[in-house]
Design a protein around this motif. Structure first.
Motif, PDB file in Angstrom:
ATOM      1  N   GLU A 122    -141.187 -53.844  15.793  1.00 48.13           N
ATOM      2  CA  GLU A 122    -140.521 -52.683  16.372  1.00 48.13           C
ATOM      3  C   GLU A 122    -141.481 -51.500  16.505  1.00 48.13           C
ATOM      4  O   GLU A 122    -141.536 -50.839  17.544  1.00 48.13           O
ATOM      5  CB  GLU A 122    -139.313 -52.276  15.517  1.00 48.13           C
ATOM      6  CG  GLU A 122    -138.530 -51.118  16.107  1.00 48.13           C
ATOM      7  CD  GLU A 122    -137.347 -50.736  15.247  1.00 48.13           C
ATOM      8  OE1 GLU A 122    -136.207 -51.023  15.671  1.00 48.13           O
ATOM      9  OE2 GLU A 122    -137.575 -50.170  14.154  1.00 48.13           O
ATOM     10  N   ASN A 126    -142.619 -49.881  20.098  1.00 46.10           N
ATOM     11  CA  ASN A 126    -142.341 -48.477  20.404  1.00 46.10           C
ATOM     12  C   ASN A 126    -143.609 -47.742  20.811  1.00 46.10           C
ATOM     13  O   ASN A 126    -143.599 -46.972  21.777  1.00 46.10           O
ATOM     14  CB  ASN A 126    -141.653 -47.788  19.234  1.00 46.10           C
ATOM     15  CG  ASN A 126    -140.212 -48.240  19.075  1.00 46.10           C
ATOM     16  OD1 ASN A 126    -139.597 -48.751  20.002  1.00 46.10           O
ATOM     17  ND2 ASN A 126    -139.684 -48.061  17.884  1.00 46.10           N
ATOM     18  N   ASP A 130    -144.371 -46.377  24.587  1.00 48.53           N
ATOM     19  CA  ASP A 130    -144.705 -44.970  24.802  1.00 48.53           C
ATOM     20  C   ASP A 130    -146.022 -44.818  25.561  1.00 48.53           C
ATOM     21  O   ASP A 130    -146.148 -43.949  26.419  1.00 48.53           O
ATOM     22  CB  ASP A 130    -144.756 -44.220  23.470  1.00 48.53           C
ATOM     23  CG  ASP A 130    -143.374 -44.084  22.841  1.00 48.53           C
ATOM     24  OD1 ASP A 130    -142.363 -44.332  23.535  1.00 48.53           O
ATOM     25  OD2 ASP A 130    -143.310 -43.737  21.645  1.00 48.53           O
TER      26      ASP A 130
END
Length: 150
Positions: A122, A126, A130
Motif C-alpha cells: 500500500e 501510494n 503520487d
C-alpha cells in the motif's frame, strides 16, 4: 476484465483474499487457478488467471534464449512464476520470496489491469501513484493514447 483499486489486508500467513466481486469471474475463467510472478520494472507482483499466463509463458519461451535481455526476462518472469489456487474462502497464499521482493506487509493494494492484477504494498503504491500524478506535464503522450477521449 479486472479493474479498480482494492485495498486488502494480508493475514499472518501471507494469504490475501480476492475481493468477492472478482471471485465468480476467476472461477468461471480459470477454475480459481492463478499464477503470480514479479514485475521486472516495479516492485510489485503480477497476478494472472492461469490461461492468460499460459499464453504469456508460451510467447516468452518462444523467444531466443541466446539474447541476454531475453534470458534475463525469462529467468525473472518464468523463474518466479508460482501457481496459486483460490481456497474455499477465496484466499491465496503469496509465497514469502515474492512478498519480500514486492515489500508486501499487512496492507496491500490489488490493482486491476484488464487481463491481470498488480499486487503492491500500500505504501509503495501510494507513493508511485503520487509520482504519476505529479509527472511533468511536458511529458509527451504516446501516439496510441492521443486519440482517446476521456
Amino acid at each position: 476484465m479486472f479493474r479498480g483499486v482494492n485495498p486488502i489486508n494480508l493475514d499472518a500467513k501471507g494469504r490475501m483474499a480476492l475481493p468477492a466481486r472478482y471471485r465468480e469471474s476467476v472461477h468461471s475463467h480459470c477454475d480459481g487457478r492463478m499464477v503470480v510472478t514479479i514485475d521486472t520494472e516495479d516492485k510489485c507482483l503480477l497476478l494472472y488467471p492461469q490461461p492468460e499466463w499460459d499464453e504469456i509463458q508460451a510467447r516468452i519461451d518462444a523467444l531466443p534464449s541466446f539474447n541476454k535481455a531475453v534470458r534475463r526476462i525469462q529467468r525473472l518472469l518464468t523463474g518466479h512464476a508460482t501457481d496459486l489456487e483460490l481456497d474455499a474462502n477465496g484466499r491465496m497464499l503469496l509465497p514469502a520470496p515474492l512478498r519480500e521482493y514486492a515489500q508486501l506487509d499487512k496492507k496491500i493494494v490489488l490493482l486491476g489491469q484488464g487481463n491481470k492484477f498488480e499486487i503492491w504494498s500500500e505504501e509503495l503504491w501510494n507513493s508511485t501513484r503520487d509520482e504519476y500524478l505529479q509527472a511533468d506535464e511536458d511529458e509527451e503522450i504516446p501516439q496510441e493514447l492521443q486519440s482517446l477521449s476521456l
